[in-house]
Motif scaffolding. Structure first.
Motif, PDB file in Angstrom:
ATOM      1  N   SER A 155      10.797  -5.331 -29.188  1.00 50.24           N
ATOM      2  CA  SER A 155      12.323  -5.410 -28.915  1.00 50.24           C
ATOM      3  C   SER A 155      12.494  -5.211 -27.293  1.00 50.24           C
ATOM      4  O   SER A 155      11.626  -4.385 -26.765  1.00 50.24           O
ATOM      5  CB  SER A 155      13.063  -4.439 -29.693  1.00 50.24           C
ATOM      6  N   CYS A 156      13.394  -5.703 -26.770  1.00 44.78           N
ATOM      7  CA  CYS A 156      13.543  -5.530 -25.490  1.00 44.78           C
ATOM      8  C   CYS A 156      15.055  -5.255 -25.419  1.00 44.78           C
ATOM      9  O   CYS A 156      16.002  -6.258 -25.482  1.00 44.78           O
ATOM     10  CB  CYS A 156      13.319  -6.590 -24.478  1.00 44.78           C
ATOM     11  N   THR A 157      15.781  -4.197 -24.738  1.00 46.71           N
ATOM     12  CA  THR A 157      17.074  -3.971 -24.400  1.00 46.71           C
ATOM     13  C   THR A 157      17.399  -4.159 -23.206  1.00 46.71           C
ATOM     14  O   THR A 157      16.946  -3.272 -22.241  1.00 46.71           O
ATOM     15  CB  THR A 157      17.613  -2.570 -25.195  1.00 46.71           C
ATOM     16  N   ALA A 158      18.400  -4.808 -22.904  1.00 49.01           N
ATOM     17  CA  ALA A 158      18.961  -5.207 -21.557  1.00 49.01           C
ATOM     18  C   ALA A 158      20.197  -4.503 -21.354  1.00 49.01           C
ATOM     19  O   ALA A 158      21.117  -4.308 -22.158  1.00 49.01           O
ATOM     20  CB  ALA A 158      19.079  -6.780 -21.210  1.00 49.01           C
ATOM     21  N   SER A 159      20.418  -4.081 -19.928  1.00 53.93           N
ATOM     22  CA  SER A 159      21.585  -3.316 -19.572  1.00 53.93           C
ATOM     23  C   SER A 159      21.893  -3.576 -18.198  1.00 53.93           C
ATOM     24  O   SER A 159      21.052  -4.156 -17.365  1.00 53.93           O
ATOM     25  CB  SER A 159      21.359  -1.905 -19.817  1.00 53.93           C
ATOM     26  N   GLY A 160      23.145  -3.326 -17.680  1.00 53.21           N
ATOM     27  CA  GLY A 160      23.413  -3.552 -16.305  1.00 53.21           C
ATOM     28  C   GLY A 160      24.354  -4.974 -16.201  1.00 53.21           C
ATOM     29  O   GLY A 160      25.082  -4.915 -16.878  1.00 53.21           O
ATOM     30  N   ASN A 161      24.080  -5.638 -15.072  1.00 58.33           N
ATOM     31  CA  ASN A 161      24.542  -6.786 -14.906  1.00 58.33           C
ATOM     32  C   ASN A 161      24.150  -7.952 -15.989  1.00 58.33           C
ATOM     33  O   ASN A 161      23.565  -9.043 -15.347  1.00 58.33           O
ATOM     34  CB  ASN A 161      24.624  -7.236 -13.577  1.00 58.33           C
ATOM     35  N   ILE A 162      24.554  -7.676 -17.146  1.00 59.41           N
ATOM     36  CA  ILE A 162      23.835  -9.067 -18.134  1.00 59.41           C
ATOM     37  C   ILE A 162      24.385 -10.031 -17.924  1.00 59.41           C
ATOM     38  O   ILE A 162      23.677 -11.208 -18.114  1.00 59.41           O
ATOM     39  CB  ILE A 162      24.314  -8.274 -19.543  1.00 59.41           C
ATOM     40  N   LYS A 163      25.602 -10.357 -17.578  1.00 56.47           N
ATOM     41  CA  LYS A 163      26.243 -11.761 -17.253  1.00 56.47           C
ATOM     42  C   LYS A 163      25.326 -12.622 -16.279  1.00 56.47           C
ATOM     43  O   LYS A 163      25.294 -13.741 -16.223  1.00 56.47           O
ATOM     44  CB  LYS A 163      27.613 -11.812 -16.992  1.00 56.47           C
ATOM     45  N   SER A 164      24.640 -12.016 -15.628  1.00 57.60           N
ATOM     46  CA  SER A 164      23.827 -12.778 -14.340  1.00 57.60           C
ATOM     47  C   SER A 164      22.830 -13.174 -14.952  1.00 57.60           C
ATOM     48  O   SER A 164      21.822 -13.862 -14.281  1.00 57.60           O
ATOM     49  CB  SER A 164      23.267 -11.934 -13.323  1.00 57.60           C
ATOM     50  N   ILE A 165      22.162 -12.709 -16.303  1.00 56.84           N
ATOM     51  CA  ILE A 165      20.862 -13.160 -16.862  1.00 56.84           C
ATOM     52  C   ILE A 165      21.006 -14.844 -17.151  1.00 56.84           C
ATOM     53  O   ILE A 165      21.913 -15.115 -18.102  1.00 56.84           O
ATOM     54  CB  ILE A 165      20.420 -12.414 -17.976  1.00 56.84           C
ATOM     55  N   LYS A 166      20.172 -15.679 -16.761  1.00 60.19           N
ATOM     56  CA  LYS A 166      20.028 -16.947 -17.245  1.00 60.19           C
ATOM     57  C   LYS A 166      18.966 -17.112 -18.190  1.00 60.19           C
ATOM     58  O   LYS A 166      19.309 -17.959 -19.173  1.00 60.19           O
ATOM     59  CB  LYS A 166      19.557 -17.908 -16.053  1.00 60.19           C
ATOM     60  N   ASP A 167      17.627 -16.499 -18.296  1.00 58.55           N
ATOM     61  CA  ASP A 167      16.797 -16.655 -19.169  1.00 58.55           C
ATOM     62  C   ASP A 167      16.055 -15.512 -19.263  1.00 58.55           C
ATOM     63  O   ASP A 167      16.139 -14.654 -18.426  1.00 58.55           O
ATOM     64  CB  ASP A 167      15.933 -17.814 -18.842  1.00 58.55           C
ATOM     65  N   MET A 168      15.373 -15.406 -20.562  1.00 56.80           N
ATOM     66  CA  MET A 168      14.608 -14.192 -20.633  1.00 56.80           C
ATOM     67  C   MET A 168      13.207 -14.503 -21.263  1.00 56.80           C
ATOM     68  O   MET A 168      13.063 -15.520 -21.793  1.00 56.80           O
ATOM     69  CB  MET A 168      15.045 -13.146 -21.612  1.00 56.80           C
TER      70      MET A 168
END
Length: 125
Positions: A21-34
């Motif tokens: 699992s990977c939890t993302a935080s911060g400026n999430i809206k800027s993420i295009k792909d992972m």
């Protein structure tokens, strides 16, 4: 900025399964792909799997049919299901996110890569 924290690594016997699992935080809206990458000792970091904003995925040939990448945007989480593990899968697995730098005026800038610190996966024979 985006922060990524991986979990779920460990030791498993050949033929077994793990789920990262990977939890993302911060400026999430800027993420295009992972995606997920891995790096074994004395090897270069390599792409394992990637999931795009439209849900499309791609996988390294070595994991096709065994690994599954998925994303829960509501929970800001990325997953990697790993089945039929073999010793060649032993590596540190890294979570990756890509997205443009957002300038002060709101316009998109260069594409940025964000990385977690990694989680160790060890498969014994």
């Amino acid at each position: 900025q985006v922060q990524l924290v991986e979990s779920g690594g460990g030791m498993v016997q050949a033929g077994g399964s793990l789920r990262l699992s990977c939890t993302a935080s911060g400026n999430i809206k800027s993420i295009k792909d992972m995606g997920w990458y891995r790096q074994a000792p004395d090897n270069k970091r390599e792409l394992v799997a990637r999931i795009f904003g439209d849900g499309n995925t791609n996988y390294a040939d070595s994991v096709k049919g065994r690994f599954t990448i998925s994303r829960d945007s509501a929970k800001n989480q990325l997953y990697l299901g790993m089945d039929i593990l073999n010793p060649e899968d032993t590596a540190v697995y890294y979570c990756n996110a890509r997205g443009p730098y957002i300038r002060p005026d709101g316009s998109p800038g260069p594409l940025l890569n964000y990385w977690g610190e990694g989680t160790q996966v060890t498969v014994s024979s």
